[in-house]
Design a protein around this motif. Structure first.
Motif: not given
Length: 181
Positions: A9, A13, A16-17, A121, A153-154, A156-158
């Motif tokens: 994750l 993440g 995506w960041w 997620p 997305c970043a 959300s995953l973080w």
């Protein structure tokens, strides 16, 4: 450091960041990249510190096989999406469509891992993909599409990684209180 998926994750993440920050230049971009790397590293260190040694142990064979099947299908769909979008002259569609594929892959994983919270997620990444498509359809720039999809997305995953670590830390504190009583 990949206990309970936190490492994955954190690193995805970060990916995506980095996509989201790809439209920035110079010092601003460097600062955002450093910040993203710090978040990912912090999450992995937190997982190492707070998750129990048993977290994220080896899967039983049937779960491992199902996990591998889901991930293989996900990566196949990502490659097909990228190739089709590139050949169609619509590379801006790659991030929103990939976010949708990644989001949807969490649904069967929720069943495989018996973790209903993975639906969160799934919903957030799918919504990130939808938001990116809306930006694209309203003639937003490619950079804006990447930014919107990448940031959502970043985060959300973080956020899911934080939730995982915080839940384990809370459970550990409760176990300590139960033992003390």
């Amino acid at each position: 450091m990949f206990k309970s998926g936190v490492g994955f994750l954190a690193l995805f993440g970060l990916g995506w960041w980095l996509l989201a920050m790809s439209g920035f230049d110079g010092t601003a971009r460097l600062a955002e990249v450093v910040a993203g790397c710090a978040v990912a590293l912090g999450l992995m260190l937190a997982a190492r510190r707070f998750l129990p040694p048993s977290a994220g142990g080896p899967f039983p064979a049937d779960r491992r096989r199902r996990f591998n099947q889901i991930n293989a299908l996900q990566w196949l769909l990502i490659v097909v999406t990228a190739v089709v979008c590139a050949r169609a002259g619509a590379p801006a569609l790659i991030p929103p469509l990939v976010a949708t594929v990644v989001g949807l892959h969490f649904l069967p994983l929720a069943a495989v891992f018996e973790q209903p919270r993975l639906r969160v997620p799934a919903a957030l990444l799918t919504m990130a993909g939808a938001a990116g498509l809306v930006v694209w359809l309203t003639d937003g720039s490619d950079g804006t599409v990447r930014f919107v999809v990448g940031v959502v997305c970043a985060l959300s995953l973080w956020g899911m990684a934080v939730w995982t670590v915080a839940g384990a830390a809370s459970a550990a504190r409760q176990d300590v209180r139960d033992v003390q009583e």
